[in-house]
Design a protein around this motif. Sequence first.
Motif, PDB file in Angstrom:
ATOM      1  N   ALA A  79       1.608  45.782  13.860  1.00 27.13           N
ATOM      2  CA  ALA A  79       2.283  44.637  14.243  1.00 27.13           C
ATOM      3  C   ALA A  79       3.564  44.192  13.058  1.00 27.13           C
ATOM      4  O   ALA A  79       4.495  44.058  13.363  1.00 27.13           O
ATOM      5  N   GLY A  80       2.900  45.407  11.910  1.00 27.26           N
ATOM      6  CA  GLY A  80       4.837  45.185  10.815  1.00 27.26           C
ATOM      7  C   GLY A  80       4.901  44.347  10.282  1.00 27.26           C
ATOM      8  O   GLY A  80       6.003  44.438   9.562  1.00 27.26           O
ATOM      9  N   MET A  81       3.373  44.173  10.059  1.00 26.21           N
ATOM     10  CA  MET A  81       3.604  42.319   8.843  1.00 26.21           C
ATOM     11  C   MET A  81       3.726  43.942   7.663  1.00 26.21           C
ATOM     12  O   MET A  81       2.912  44.891   7.397  1.00 26.21           O
ATOM     13  N   LEU A  82       4.353  42.449   6.712  1.00 30.79           N
ATOM     14  CA  LEU A  82       4.582  43.491   5.242  1.00 30.79           C
ATOM     15  C   LEU A  82       3.798  42.618   4.824  1.00 30.79           C
ATOM     16  O   LEU A  82       4.289  42.190   3.800  1.00 30.79           O
ATOM     17  N   ALA A  83       2.584  42.800   4.328  1.00 29.19           N
ATOM     18  CA  ALA A  83       1.692  42.228   3.757  1.00 29.19           C
ATOM     19  C   ALA A  83       1.266  42.536   3.027  1.00 29.19           C
ATOM     20  O   ALA A  83      -0.345  43.229   3.112  1.00 29.19           O
ATOM     21  N   ARG A 135      12.828  41.433   8.805  1.00 31.35           N
ATOM     22  CA  ARG A 135      12.848  40.697   8.677  1.00 31.35           C
ATOM     23  C   ARG A 135      12.061  39.619   7.649  1.00 31.35           C
ATOM     24  O   ARG A 135      11.126  39.231   7.120  1.00 31.35           O
ATOM     25  N   PRO A 136      13.329  39.515   5.904  1.00 31.84           N
ATOM     26  CA  PRO A 136      12.150  38.402   5.033  1.00 31.84           C
ATOM     27  C   PRO A 136      11.877  37.291   5.647  1.00 31.84           C
ATOM     28  O   PRO A 136      12.981  36.265   5.162  1.00 31.84           O
ATOM     29  N   CYS A 137      11.314  37.371   6.236  1.00 29.84           N
ATOM     30  CA  CYS A 137      10.546  36.058   7.351  1.00 29.84           C
ATOM     31  C   CYS A 137       9.454  34.710   6.140  1.00 29.84           C
ATOM     32  O   CYS A 137       9.481  33.388   6.531  1.00 29.84           O
ATOM     33  N   HIS A 161       6.880  39.540   4.642  1.00 27.93           N
ATOM     34  CA  HIS A 161       7.687  39.884   6.176  1.00 27.93           C
ATOM     35  C   HIS A 161       7.072  40.617   7.359  1.00 27.93           C
ATOM     36  O   HIS A 161       5.910  40.763   7.165  1.00 27.93           O
ATOM     37  N   GLN A 162       8.373  41.466   7.418  1.00 28.92           N
ATOM     38  CA  GLN A 162       8.367  41.921   8.918  1.00 28.92           C
ATOM     39  C   GLN A 162       9.092  42.334   9.171  1.00 28.92           C
ATOM     40  O   GLN A 162      10.075  42.817   8.488  1.00 28.92           O
ATOM     41  N   VAL A 163       8.664  43.920   9.974  1.00 28.53           N
ATOM     42  CA  VAL A 163       9.802  44.803  10.497  1.00 28.53           C
ATOM     43  C   VAL A 163       9.060  45.690  11.884  1.00 28.53           C
ATOM     44  O   VAL A 163       7.933  45.043  11.772  1.00 28.53           O
ATOM     45  N   ARG A 209       7.848  31.713  11.144  1.00 25.23           N
ATOM     46  CA  ARG A 209       7.468  32.838  10.241  1.00 25.23           C
ATOM     47  C   ARG A 209       6.630  33.286  10.624  1.00 25.23           C
ATOM     48  O   ARG A 209       5.765  33.123  11.633  1.00 25.23           O
ATOM     49  N   VAL A 210       6.230  34.530  10.288  1.00 23.84           N
ATOM     50  CA  VAL A 210       4.883  35.123  11.085  1.00 23.84           C
ATOM     51  C   VAL A 210       3.482  33.348  10.276  1.00 23.84           C
ATOM     52  O   VAL A 210       3.686  32.987   9.250  1.00 23.84           O
TER      53      VAL A 210
END
Length: 394
Positions: A55-59, A100-102, A160-162, A257-258
Motif C-alpha cells: 500500500a505504501g504507508m509510511l507508518a 503525500r505527507p497527508c 504518510h504515504q507513497v 488522509r490515511v
Amino acid sequence: MVTPKQRMSPDPPDVVVVGAGAIGLASGWRLAQRGMRTVVVDGGEPARGATHVAAGMLAPVNEAHFGEQELLTLNLEAARAYPGFIAELEREAGVDVGYRPCGTLTVALDRDQAELLRRLHRFQVSLGLEAEWLSGRDCRRLEPALAPRVVGGIRSSVDHQVRPRALALALATAFERAGGELRTGSAVSSVTVDGDRVAGIVLDSGEPIAAAHVVVAAGWQSGSLSGLPAEARVAVRPVKGQILRLRGDGGKPLLERVVRTPEVYLVPRADGELVVGATVEERGADAAVTAGGVLELLRAAYEAVPGVTELELVEASAGLRPASPDNRPIVGAGALEGLVWATAHWRNGILLAGVTADAVADVVQAGERPESFRAFGPERFGGAVRQLTETGAG
Ligand code: GLY
C-alpha cells in the motif's frame, strides 16, 4: 532496461544485487551512485513481488509493536529521511512517486479499540511524536465519510504515504541513470562460493556473473538461494497479505488522509484510488486471493467508512512479505566475505528502502554498518559471521 545481450560494460561488476524489489533497486541505486559497477538481477519484471502489492504507508509507529524500541528508532529515522530520499529520487528519475505527507487518522469503532488506541496514543506522546487524541465527533469532522459509530481516534502527522509502483519505477530509472545494469527475466540459479567468500552468481541460463559482492535482496526467497552453505544462510519466511484497490473520484475523494482501525487501513491516493489492506496470513508461499480475504477486508473497511461500497473494485491482489524469525529486518554482512543481506523488512519495506540502501552501500564499500542497523545484522541468529572492520558495528 537492458536485455542480456545489451551488457553495458565488458568489465565484471563489483556487486550483484539479487532481487529487483524496492530494497534491491534502492540498494543498487546507492551502490551505482558511489561508483560501483552494479548489476541488479531478477527472475521477473522489476518490483513484481511484495513491492507491487504494498500500500505504501509510511507508518513508523503504527507498523511496529510496543516494545520494539530499536525497530521504532530505525523506522522513525527512515521517516525523517524520507522527504529527502524522495526529493533526490524524483530529481534523478524524473518520476513522481506520489509521496503525500497527508498524515493518518487511526480510529476506534468501540470501547475496546478505544482503550487499545489510548495506549498507543500515550506511547506516541511518550516518544515526543505529534499525535492528538480526538473525540468521535472530531474524527468525523476531519473525515466526514467515517461511520457514526467511531468513538475516538488519534490524528498523527508522522505517518504518510507513497505509491510503491511509482517508487519502483523511479528507483529502476535512477539506478540505470547512475550507470547500473538491470537484468530482468534472469533468475538466479545459485550463488558462487570460493572458499570463505562469494565469487558471484550463476543465472538459470547457466551464464555466470562474477562479482566480489553479492547483495541478497530477494524478499521472502532470500533464505532459499542455492549455493550458500547452510551456516551462511538466514531464515526468511513469507507472510501473505491480501489487499484491494478501489477506484473513486479524485475530484471528490472519500478520504483526505490515511484512515486505520486496528483491523484495516485505507490509503487514499490523489487520483481517487483507495487501497484497502491487508490480511496477515502464515500460509507459506501461497499468494492466492481468496473470497474470505476480500470479505474480511471489505467488511472491516465498510464498518469504518461505509461509503467504500460505492467505489469500483479494480484489483484484489496478494503479496508475500519477507519475515525473519523475530520479524525484524536482516541487513548486514553475512558469513562469507562479500555476502550482504538486505531482506526481511516485514511490514516496513517501503519505509525502510532508503535507509537500508544507504546501509548496504556502507557495508559493501567500507565494511561498516550504520549504528541504526546495529541490532539488525544476520549474526543475531547465530552461525559464523565474517568479522567486520574495527569501525563496523558488529
Ligand atoms: N505495511 C502494511 C502491511 O504490511 O500490510
